[in-house]
Design a protein around this motif. Structure first.
Motif, PDB file in Angstrom:
ATOM      1  N   GLU A 174      -9.938  13.013  63.550  1.00  0.00           N
ATOM      2  CA  GLU A 174     -11.239  13.354  64.920  1.00  0.00           C
ATOM      3  C   GLU A 174     -11.351  14.790  64.142  1.00  0.00           C
ATOM      4  O   GLU A 174     -12.545  15.011  64.647  1.00  0.00           O
ATOM      5  CB  GLU A 174     -10.275  14.141  66.478  1.00  0.00           C
ATOM      6  CG  GLU A 174      -9.294  12.821  67.203  1.00  0.00           C
ATOM      7  CD  GLU A 174     -10.464  11.605  67.064  1.00  0.00           C
ATOM      8  OE1 GLU A 174     -11.763  12.121  67.857  1.00  0.00           O
ATOM      9  OE2 GLU A 174     -10.495  10.970  67.339  1.00  0.00           O
ATOM     10  N   ALA A 175     -10.665  14.969  63.713  1.00  0.00           N
ATOM     11  CA  ALA A 175     -11.268  16.517  62.737  1.00  0.00           C
ATOM     12  C   ALA A 175     -12.575  15.820  62.156  1.00  0.00           C
ATOM     13  O   ALA A 175     -13.890  17.031  61.800  1.00  0.00           O
ATOM     14  CB  ALA A 175     -10.353  17.507  61.967  1.00  0.00           C
ATOM     15  N   LEU A 176     -12.645  15.122  61.155  1.00  0.00           N
ATOM     16  CA  LEU A 176     -13.943  14.485  60.628  1.00  0.00           C
ATOM     17  C   LEU A 176     -14.898  14.230  61.719  1.00  0.00           C
ATOM     18  O   LEU A 176     -15.983  13.830  60.958  1.00  0.00           O
ATOM     19  CB  LEU A 176     -13.317  13.320  59.737  1.00  0.00           C
ATOM     20  CG  LEU A 176     -12.033  13.547  58.817  1.00  0.00           C
ATOM     21  CD1 LEU A 176     -11.582  11.948  58.109  1.00  0.00           C
ATOM     22  CD2 LEU A 176     -12.700  14.443  57.462  1.00  0.00           C
ATOM     23  N   ARG A 177     -14.016  13.201  62.672  1.00  0.00           N
ATOM     24  CA  ARG A 177     -15.462  12.715  63.613  1.00  0.00           C
ATOM     25  C   ARG A 177     -16.203  14.248  64.053  1.00  0.00           C
ATOM     26  O   ARG A 177     -17.681  14.321  63.778  1.00  0.00           O
ATOM     27  CB  ARG A 177     -15.205  12.437  64.751  1.00  0.00           C
ATOM     28  CG  ARG A 177     -16.083  12.069  65.748  1.00  0.00           C
ATOM     29  CD  ARG A 177     -15.125  11.780  67.079  1.00  0.00           C
ATOM     30  NE  ARG A 177     -15.803  11.298  68.268  1.00  0.00           N
ATOM     31  CZ  ARG A 177     -16.602   9.715  68.059  1.00  0.00           C
ATOM     32  NH1 ARG A 177     -16.478   9.001  67.796  1.00  0.00           N
ATOM     33  NH2 ARG A 177     -17.310  10.078  69.049  1.00  0.00           N
ATOM     34  N   GLY A 178     -16.202  15.658  64.189  1.00  0.00           N
ATOM     35  CA  GLY A 178     -16.197  17.133  64.132  1.00  0.00           C
ATOM     36  C   GLY A 178     -17.431  17.089  63.058  1.00  0.00           C
ATOM     37  O   GLY A 178     -18.294  18.218  63.501  1.00  0.00           O
TER      38      GLY A 178
END
Ligand code: TMP
Length: 214
Positions: free
Chosen positions: A46-50
């Motif tokens: 989810e952090a990488l998606r952001g």
């Protein structure tokens, strides 16, 4: 028996809505399943998606995108998808490696060999058992996706800002993948009303579960 099923297509193609519908059908039949998505599906993902979607990080090209999505994918595969399959669950995943060949490959121009090499390192070339491709023109997809979000006053991301020509390449990339692996892919015309596409989805999965077309 566990299956790994992915839902692919342009943003606005309706894939996520139909994924939720399939999940509800599996729940009604008591078939154990997991709903997840990429990039994301784990705290790291989810952090990488952001980072991938955000405007403010200055992601400079398709290679940087490639590295971000495969970091997310390996974490997701190892900690979420493979364990669920090992427990006998069916995994319904919104996007997987086909999106990388379509967006970073066909869309951004990263060579297929580079993507395949990283895919081999990160996932061992893992492929889903079945992939539903929701095919729709970029104009219609934009109207249903980013257009609707804009009218609602929601934030648009880096991919929403791309020109239609980018999405034409992405669409063509998805269709080319489907042609190379016809056993795995089911290409669905997503241009009609949701009910019509839902019937295509049921038909495309009907052989996977006993009485699957009901
Ligand atoms: P979505 O989950 O709302 O469809 O957004 C994910 C975005 O990330 C979408 O614009 C496509 C993009 N993407 C890639 O560019 N490469 C990938 O490998 C994946 C999984 C997504």
């Amino acid at each position: 028996m566990s299956r790994f099923i992915t839902f692919e297509g342009l943003d606005g193609s309706g894939k996520s809505t139909h994924l939720r519908r399939v999940a509800a059908q599996l729940a009604a039949r008591g078939i154990p399943h997991l709903v997840t998505h990429e990039p994301g599906g784990t705290p790291l993902g989810e952090a990488l998606r952001g980072l991938l979607k955000g405007e403010r990080y200055g992601v400079c090209d398709g290679f940087v995108e490639l590295l971000l999505v495969f970091a997310s994918r390996r974490q997701h595969l190892r900690t979420v998808i493979e364990p669920a399959l090992a427990r006998g669950e069916t995994v319904l995943c919104d996007r997987f490696t086909d999106s990388t060949f379509a967006y970073q490959g066909a869309g951004r121009g990263v060579p297929n060999e580079s993507i395949a090499a990283l895919d081999e390192l990160a996932t061992g070339g893992r492929r889903p058992d079945r992939t539903l491709l929701f095919d729709l023109s970029p104009e219609a997809a934009r109207e249903r996706g980013a257009g609707r979000r804009r009218r609602r006053g929601e934030r648009l991301d880096r991919f929403d800002a791309e020109q239609l020509a980018f999405y034409e390449r992405v669409r063509a990339g998805f269709l080319a993948l489907a042609r190379t692996e016809p056993e795995r892919f089911r290409v669905l015309d997503a241009s009609g009303p949701a009910g019509a596409t839902a019937a295509l989805v049921e038909a495309a999965l009907a052989d996977l579960w006993p009485g699957g077309g009901e």
